[in-house]
Design an enzyme around this catalytic site. Structure first.
Site, mmCIF file in Angstrom:
data_model
loop_
_atom_site.group_PDB
_atom_site.id
_atom_site.type_symbol
_atom_site.label_atom_id
_atom_site.label_comp_id
_atom_site.label_asym_id
_atom_site.label_seq_id
_atom_site.Cartn_x
_atom_site.Cartn_y
_atom_site.Cartn_z
ATOM 1 N N GLU A 299 0.840 -1.212 0.000
ATOM 2 C CA GLU A 299 0.000 0.000 0.000
ATOM 3 C C GLU A 299 0.870 1.255 0.000
ATOM 4 O O GLU A 299 0.558 2.245 -0.658
ATOM 5 C CB GLU A 299 -0.927 0.006 1.226
ATOM 6 C CG GLU A 299 -1.992 -1.064 1.213
ATOM 7 C CD GLU A 299 -2.863 -1.034 -0.034
ATOM 8 O OE1 GLU A 299 -3.247 0.056 -0.495
ATOM 9 O OE2 GLU A 299 -3.160 -2.121 -0.568
ATOM 10 N N ASN A 366 -10.175 3.171 3.612
ATOM 11 C CA ASN A 366 -9.896 2.966 2.180
ATOM 12 C C ASN A 366 -10.997 2.206 1.458
ATOM 13 O O ASN A 366 -11.400 2.579 0.353
ATOM 14 C CB ASN A 366 -8.563 2.223 2.009
ATOM 15 C CG ASN A 366 -8.244 2.010 0.539
ATOM 16 O OD1 ASN A 366 -8.154 2.963 -0.220
ATOM 17 N ND2 ASN A 366 -8.112 0.761 0.129
ATOM 18 N N TRP A 384 -15.969 12.157 -12.160
ATOM 19 C CA TRP A 384 -15.099 11.853 -11.013
ATOM 20 C C TRP A 384 -14.457 13.105 -10.417
ATOM 21 O O TRP A 384 -14.121 13.146 -9.231
ATOM 22 C CB TRP A 384 -14.008 10.845 -11.403
ATOM 23 C CG TRP A 384 -13.099 11.288 -12.509
ATOM 24 C CD1 TRP A 384 -13.286 11.104 -13.847
ATOM 25 C CD2 TRP A 384 -11.862 12.002 -12.397
ATOM 26 N NE1 TRP A 384 -12.250 11.654 -14.567
ATOM 27 C CE2 TRP A 384 -11.352 12.208 -13.698
ATOM 28 C CE3 TRP A 384 -11.117 12.484 -11.317
ATOM 29 C CZ2 TRP A 384 -10.149 12.883 -13.947
ATOM 30 C CZ3 TRP A 384 -9.928 13.148 -11.561
ATOM 31 C CH2 TRP A 384 -9.451 13.339 -12.868
ATOM 32 N N TRP A 407 -9.409 8.252 -7.268
ATOM 33 C CA TRP A 407 -10.626 8.604 -8.011
ATOM 34 C C TRP A 407 -10.590 8.059 -9.427
ATOM 35 O O TRP A 407 -11.582 7.522 -9.921
ATOM 36 C CB TRP A 407 -10.844 10.126 -8.005
ATOM 37 C CG TRP A 407 -11.600 10.509 -6.764
ATOM 38 C CD1 TRP A 407 -11.090 10.965 -5.595
ATOM 39 C CD2 TRP A 407 -13.011 10.352 -6.553
ATOM 40 N NE1 TRP A 407 -12.084 11.120 -4.669
ATOM 41 C CE2 TRP A 407 -13.275 10.760 -5.224
ATOM 42 C CE3 TRP A 407 -14.071 9.920 -7.333
ATOM 43 C CZ2 TRP A 407 -14.570 10.733 -4.678
ATOM 44 C CZ3 TRP A 407 -15.358 9.893 -6.795
ATOM 45 C CH2 TRP A 407 -15.595 10.297 -5.490
#
Ligand code: FAD
Length: 494
Positions: A299, A366, A384, A407
């Protein structure tokens, strides 16, 4: 605007300046370490740019966090004999004037800073660099925001990777083989005694802003002192990283690190995170990579990926979609629906709970960022960029590269994004990731009395009439088909 700090005593020796931006820490700060290594007395400066923050929708919570963090750093720097000037200009365009003024005022021969990767910041730095060079002053810009510098993890053709997994593999090889050095939290800093006159308070008070001229929101949920931040990192590595893979998708569980606000403003470095992880669980990258700690490391590498992409492709700083065909998607412009989404009133409990968590705390889990972004772009067929902007205005950890990356992933407009025909079902996601409705009930107290069986779709409950909660604003099945159709059409027309 306040660009002319006055020093009441005349300085006689050269100084160097470290210009702090998204690197608000004293430990493991490359620019600061290089400035100290110059052997000259160091002055630090931070320039607040409220107009710029408004233009880029920086949240009031993040600015509050920055302001609080600066007070901590000021003391930490003072303890190593480095004075911190907190200055204010309207926007980036005055940065050059401010830096040049500070250089003249304090007899500064070199400026040190850490590189920022968005287009505007790069332009600003180019202008400052030129102005300094024209005055025979040095400019030293270091790579620090990522663990590996942008441009250093590239394909055989020297191109930026467009797909995450091969990028991560190349990143890991490089990090472990060549670059990885454990970071210690105590830097070897030498006090610069010559700054004593400045430290003794001989700086005009007007050049030290006490409070930013910005509409702030309380960030006290996030402690800013060094000990608390390092302890949070250490505690995560020691007690949670192992279980990260099993727990990270369940918002009712405190299973992620919650370090993003600190990484966003640079109160913590990616190197410090990776170093703490690898010192606690060194085997995580060697054994089967299917383990919690390795998933967490991945991550952090997503953050590197998005920042390297931002650095390599200026379109991402300019509100443009990565996949050009998606500019042809015909979005729906339903401001009533957008308002319902922002307020957590869509009638889809997990989406609403997530949006209220965001509004109340400035942070969102998340999994929920993915669900709410998918809902806005696919179930509401909304551009978006509207969601990206709203998140930026609300998030305490708002960071252009990761927000834009997230996004564009959810909207299927990005590189290595969710394919457009794979649309999250908000109810199924809710059943999977908040099975007992624990998170939903925490943020939607009006649904406390709804039985478990109906918590993910309360309008189906016979007692729904007694609950003050909206009906679903859209029909997921219909909107899914419409979204797929619109993306398909956009691709055909491209
Ligand atoms: P952990 O799970 O503990 O992860 C550790 C660190 O790795 C995080 O602090 C973060 O720095 C990084 N990270 C984790 N996941 C991602 C990811 N998917 N992309 C990039 N970096 C990641 N993150 C931000 O820091 N700022 C944002 O503005 C932001 N906006 C997002 C918008 C959307 C639509 C989506 C889907 C994701 C966004 N993310 C953003 C990524 C991610 O949601 C957050 O980093 C994470 O939830 C922060 O919580 P944590 O610190 O507990 O993360």
């Amino acid at each position: 605007m306040n660009i002319e700090p006055q020093l009441s005593t005349t300085t006689t020796v050269d100084h160097v300046l470290v210009w702090l931006r998204a690197d608000l820490r004293v430990s493991d700060n490359t620019a600061l370490n290089r400035a100290i290594a110059s052997g000259l007395p160091v002055i630090a400066a931070y320039i607040a740019t409220p107009m710029q923050w408004y233009q880029h929708y920086v949240s009031g919570r993040q600015i509050d966090l920055i302001e609080r963090r600066l007070h901590v750093i000021k003391q930490q720097l003072h303890d190593i004999s480095i004075p911190l000037l907190i200055l204010e200009g309207d926007d980036f365009s005055v940065a050059t004037d401010i830096i040049i003024n500070v250089c003249q005022q304090y007899q500064i021969s070199a400026v040190y800073c850490n590189r920022q990767h968005a287009w505007n910041e790069k332009q600003r730095d180019r202008a400052v660099e030129q102005a300094l060079l024209a005055q025979d002053k040095q400019w030293h810009c270091s790579d620090d925001f990522c663990a590996l510098p942008p441009g250093s993890v590239v394909t055989k053709q020297q191109q930026m990777y467009k797909v995450f997994t091969p990028y991560r593999n190349a990143w890991l090889t490089q990090f472990l083989m060549h670059n990885y050095q454990p970071v210690t939290n105590s830097d070897t800093v030498t006090p610069s005694a010559q700054c004593a006159d400045l430290l003794a308070g001989n700086i005009d008070a007007s050049c030290n802003i006490q409070t930013f001229n910005y509409t702030k929101q309380d960030s006290v949920l996030w402690p800013v002192d060094e000990g608390a931040i390092q302890q949070r990192l250490q505690m995560f590595c020691e007690t949670k990283a192992e279980y990260y893979q099993q727990q990270r998708d369940f918002p009712a569980i405190d299973g992620t690190s919650c370090l993003s606000p600190y990484l966003a403003i640079g109160a913590l470095s990616a190197r410090q995170c990776l170093s703490a992880l690898l010192q606690t669980l060194p085997q995580c990258v060697e054994i089967n990579k299917d383990n919690g700690a390795f998933v967490w490391l991945s991550e952090v590498v997503w953050r590197e990926f998005y920042n390297h992409l931002l650095d390599s492709d200026e379109r991402l700083s300019k509100n443009q979609s990565f996949q050009l065909y998606t500019d042809n998607v015909r979005w729906l412009e339903n401001s009533v629906h957008v308002h319902a989404w922002q307020q957590g009133q869509t009638g889809f409990p997990l989406v609403d709970a997530a949006m209220r968590q965001l509004a109340t705390t400035g942070w969102m889990h998340n999994r929920l960022r993915m669900i709410t972004a998918s809902f806005l772009t696919k179930d509401m067929l909304c551009d978006w960029r509207i969601g990206e902007q709203w998140f930026m205005q609300q998030l305490i950890d708002g960071e252009l590269a990761s927000n834009n990356g997230g996004w564009q992933w959810a909207a299927s407009t990005g590189t290595d994004a969710q394919p457009y025909f794979r649309v999250f079902n908000p109810t199924t996601q809710s059943e999977r990731f908040d099975p007992n409705g624990e998170f939903i009930r925490q943020w939607l107290p009006e649904l406390k009395s709804v039985p478990d069986k109906y918590i993910h779709a309360p309008s189906l409950w016979s007692g729904f009439g007694s609950v003050n909660y909206p009906l679903p604003i859209v029909d997921h099945k219909q909107m899914r088909l419409l979204a797929i159709e619109r993306y398909k059409q956009a691709k055909t027309e491209y």
